[in-house]
Scaffold this active site. Structure first.
Site, PDB file in Angstrom:
ATOM      1  N   ASP A   1       5.922  -2.105   1.629  1.00  0.00           N
ATOM      2  CA  ASP A   1       4.762  -2.731   2.259  1.00  0.00           C
ATOM      3  C   ASP A   1       4.147  -3.802   1.362  1.00  0.00           C
ATOM      4  OD1 ASP A   1       4.076  -0.630   0.509  1.00  0.00           O
ATOM      5  OD2 ASP A   1       2.171  -0.251   1.523  1.00  0.00           O
ATOM      6  N   ARG A   2       4.182  -3.584   0.059  1.00  0.00           N
ATOM      7  CA  ARG A   2       3.614  -4.573  -0.871  1.00  0.00           C
ATOM      8  C   ARG A   2       4.486  -5.831  -0.924  1.00  0.00           C
ATOM      9  NH1 ARG A   2       2.379  -1.424  -6.345  1.00  0.00           N
ATOM     10  NH2 ARG A   2       1.276  -3.376  -6.842  1.00  0.00           N
TER      11      ARG A   2
END
Length: 292
Positions: A112-113
């Site tokens: 997600d990052r």
């Protein structure tokens, strides 16, 4: 690019977006359930999108999934495959993301990052500091990539931070300290609270904003190479900027961002992007389908 479904499974919510070319036509969210069956998830997705996707599967060119909840990753992949008629893309190390990870420990950063940074770099360029204020607060810093191996790499992640998110912090305080009340994340009315509840909210909300502001200013001043030695002494100082951070941008996203944004005051330009992760998934989908 035709219509695609982008799905992000986070620890608290499953966020769904439908892209039609460059336009985000729909967004919605479900509460993350680690015990979802395929039948249950399909029914909830149908209700969320408010259409019978079974009959409209041919309208979707494809789908892409990012997940930090492995218990339901395969379930969601199967449901999406049933909807669009082919296997979706799954965020992982084999997809082109436009982000150089050579300075980060291999396999030690959440997908997600990477997606967040991919979107932020595409929208605002590097250097950039992405702050995702969700269950945890994640801060990820990227500079311009100097890699000649992959021409599509536009940013390079050099590091970041993870700390308790606002609600997680409030929950932990109430759980571990007998006289502290249970609170729901909300606005901090003042920097200094006047009672126990407002003290807790100021600490969690205003404190997050102050942390982000100070970090951004230190990065712009060249402190991203700063590291502490074994002893706290006057010789512990910045080693000097190896990257130019003078044009740093701060990009803020996540469910708790609206509470923290009023407390972010820094030298860098700051931007709020509610759908940053969905935009990143769309960008990564295009990178990987255009080259196939």
């Amino acid at each position: 690019m035709g219509k695609i479904i982008a799905v992000d499974i986070g620890n608290s919510n499953i966020v769904v977006g439908i892209w039609n070319g460059p336009s985000l036509e729909f967004t919605g969210r479900l509460q993350t359930r680690r015990d979802y069956t395929e039948k249950e998830l399909r029914e909830d997705l149908d209700e969320l999108i408010n259409e019978d996707v079974c009959d409209k599967g041919k309208a979707y060119e494809g789908a892409i999934l990012s997940s930090v909840v492995p218990e339901i990753t395969d379930v969601t992949m199967n449901v999406l495959e049933n909807i669009i008629g082919k296997r979706p893309l799954l965020m992982g190390p084999f997809l082109c993301t436009g982000i150089d990870l050579s300075e980060y420990a291999q396999g030690a950063i959440g997908m997600d990052r990477i997606v967040d940074v991919s979107a932020a770099v595409a929208m605002y360029g590097a250097p950039v500091m992405v702050c995702d204020l969700g269950t945890c607060t994640t801060i990820t810093v990227a500079v311009k990539s100097s890699s000649n191996d992959e021409p599509k790499e536009n940013g390079k992640i050099i590091g970041g931070m993870i700390c308790a998110g606002i609600q997680l912090s409030l929950d932990a305080q109430a759980e571990r300290a007998s006289q502290l009340p249970e609170l729901q994340a909300g606005e901090a009315i003042s920097l200094l609270g006047k009672d126990t509840a407002s003290n807790m909210m100021s600490g969690a909300v205003a404190g997050s904003g102050l942390m982000i502001s100070e970090l951004a200013d230190r990065l712009m001043d060249g402190y991203h190479d700063f590291s502490m030695g074994k002893e706290l002494c006057s010789s512990c100082q910045a080693s000097g900027p190896s990257e130019d951070m003078s044009e740093l941008k701060v990009v803020i996203t996540g469910g708790n961002a609206r509470f923290v944004i009023p407390w972010i005051k820094c030298k860098a330009n700051a931007y709020y992007e509610q759908n940053l992760l969905l935009r990143g998934l769309c960008e990564i989908y295009k990178m990987n389908t255009d080259r196939s």
